[in-house]
Design a protein around this motif. Structure first.
Motif, short mmCIF file in Angstrom:
data_model
loop_
_atom_site.label_atom_id
_atom_site.label_comp_id
_atom_site.label_asym_id
_atom_site.label_seq_id
_atom_site.Cartn_x
_atom_site.Cartn_y
_atom_site.Cartn_z
N ALA A 149 7.48 32.75 65.24
CA ALA A 149 8.63 32.64 66.13
C ALA A 149 9.68 31.70 65.58
N LEU A 150 9.23 30.58 64.99
CA LEU A 150 10.19 29.63 64.42
C LEU A 150 10.92 30.22 63.22
N GLU A 151 10.21 31.04 62.44
CA GLU A 151 10.84 31.64 61.28
C GLU A 151 11.93 32.62 61.69
N ASN A 152 11.76 33.27 62.84
CA ASN A 152 12.75 34.25 63.31
C ASN A 152 13.70 33.69 64.36
N ALA A 153 13.49 32.42 64.76
CA ALA A 153 14.30 31.85 65.82
C ALA A 153 15.64 31.36 65.28
N SER A 154 16.61 31.29 66.17
CA SER A 154 17.93 30.75 65.84
C SER A 154 18.47 30.02 67.06
N PHE A 155 19.28 28.99 66.82
CA PHE A 155 19.84 28.19 67.90
C PHE A 155 21.34 28.41 67.94
N ASP A 156 21.80 28.97 69.06
CA ASP A 156 23.23 29.20 69.27
C ASP A 156 23.68 28.27 70.39
N PHE A 157 24.49 27.26 70.05
CA PHE A 157 24.89 26.26 71.04
C PHE A 157 25.58 26.92 72.23
N ASP A 158 26.52 27.81 71.99
CA ASP A 158 27.28 28.43 73.08
C ASP A 158 26.42 29.30 73.98
N ARG A 159 25.29 29.79 73.45
CA ARG A 159 24.43 30.69 74.23
C ARG A 159 23.26 29.96 74.87
N HIS A 160 22.72 28.95 74.20
CA HIS A 160 21.52 28.29 74.69
C HIS A 160 21.80 27.03 75.50
#
Length: 315
Positions: free
Chosen positions: A105-116
């Motif tokens: 999950a961490l390998e495929n995860a991404s953090f989008d500030f505007d979305r999260h």
């Protein structure tokens, strides 16, 4: 022939079925408790022992106390032994499976500030002890993006209120809707924050905060007054404050001291203060006026006033 071999076939089916069920549950039922698997496997062992002890004959099943007691003891003992052996193995397998899932999950995860981050803008934080606006940093948990920092606006409108002075000379500071306070501020700190330096004067009695409202048309509800008037009762607010209009972010208001027909007109923006000297009962009294919070966008509009009387240090 079928009648004589029937009991043996039935026992064989039970033994094979229990073994197959135990293996199947352990492989397919990933979250099955180890005790359930152990009991199923123990049933196979107990059935096998029951047939060995002569409980199964050509004439059918024999329910002797030795055969039944021995089979029951083996059932309980086998379940305990299987559970003791299986539980650490299944725990290790499941922990490893969870670790693999988290890693994937961490390998495929991404953090989008505007979305999260909700909301992504239009807010700021204040220090719990100081009540001052502070910057907040968001770190991407995946480590792929740089740290995002939210800085407070240059002119932050804080909805804070200052309580009455306590026995120790401090004023409790808290949010207008908060159930707990941020801390205490002393008279000296309050005077420094307000920027008031009037020789021998110090902060005395505090009045408010008090919300005064306006609306575009119609009457205001009884609990949303436009005027702050405590009828000049002793130890209460010795004046009348009335909101006239809200202009941009400023509040235009009038002050009429008790026992006087003179009306003072002034204006304040949220977070600003001013010092107004007044003549009351033949003596000069000095007051600090502050608008500690405001909302001029949602009907009915309002500004929250705080009034502090400055008194002589010897008083």
């Amino acid at each position: 022939m079928q009648g004589r071999t029937g009991p043996f076939v039935l026992v064989a089916i039970v033994i094979v079925g229990c073994l197959a069920a135990g293996v199947g549950v352990s492989v397919l039922g990933r979250d099955a408790p180890s005790l359930v698997i152990s009991v199923v496997l123990a049933c196979a062992v107990a059935a096998l022992l029951y047939s060995i002890l002569g409980g199964v004959g050509e004439a059918g099943f024999e329910l002797g106390p030795i055969k039944m007691g021995g089979s029951a003891a083996v059932l309980v003992g086998s379940a305990y032994l299987f559970n003791m052996l299986l539980e650490p193995q299944l725990t290790a397998i499941r922990e490893n499976r969870v670790s693999e899932a988290v890693r994937a999950a961490l390998e495929n995860a991404s953090f989008d500030f505007d979305r999260h981050v909700d909301p992504a803008g239009g807010w700021f934080s204040i220090g719990r002890e100081t009540g001052a606006p502070i910057a907040v940093q968001f770190t991407d948990p995946t480590g792929r993006n740089d740290t995002r920092e939210i800085s407070p606006p240059r002119r932050a409108s804080l909805r804070l209120k200052i309580g009455e002075r306590d026995d120790r000379g401090g004023h409790l500071v808290s949010g207008e809707e908060a159930e707990t306070g941020l801390g205490y501020v002393s008279n000296e700190q309050l005077r420094a924050v307000l920027g008031v330096s009037r020789g021998n004067l110090v902060a005395g009695k505090t009045h408010g905060p008090k919300r005064l409202h306006l609306t575009r048309g119609g009457a205001l509800p009884a609990d949303k007054p436009r005027t702050w008037d405590e009828s000049c009762v002793r130890n209460l607010l010795p004046m009348q404050i009335r909101v006239e209009r809200f202009q941009d972010s400023a509040t235009v208001y009038t002050v009429r001291p008790c026992g006087s027909e003179k009306v003072i007109t002034s204006s304040l923006k949220p977070g600003n203060v001013e010092v107004l000297p007044m003549m009351m009962d033949g003596r000069r009294r000095t007051f600090v006026f502050a608008v500690v919070a405001a909302d001029h966008r949602t009907l009915p509009f309002w500004s929250s006033f705080l009034v502090i009387e400055m008194v002589s240090r010897e008083t």
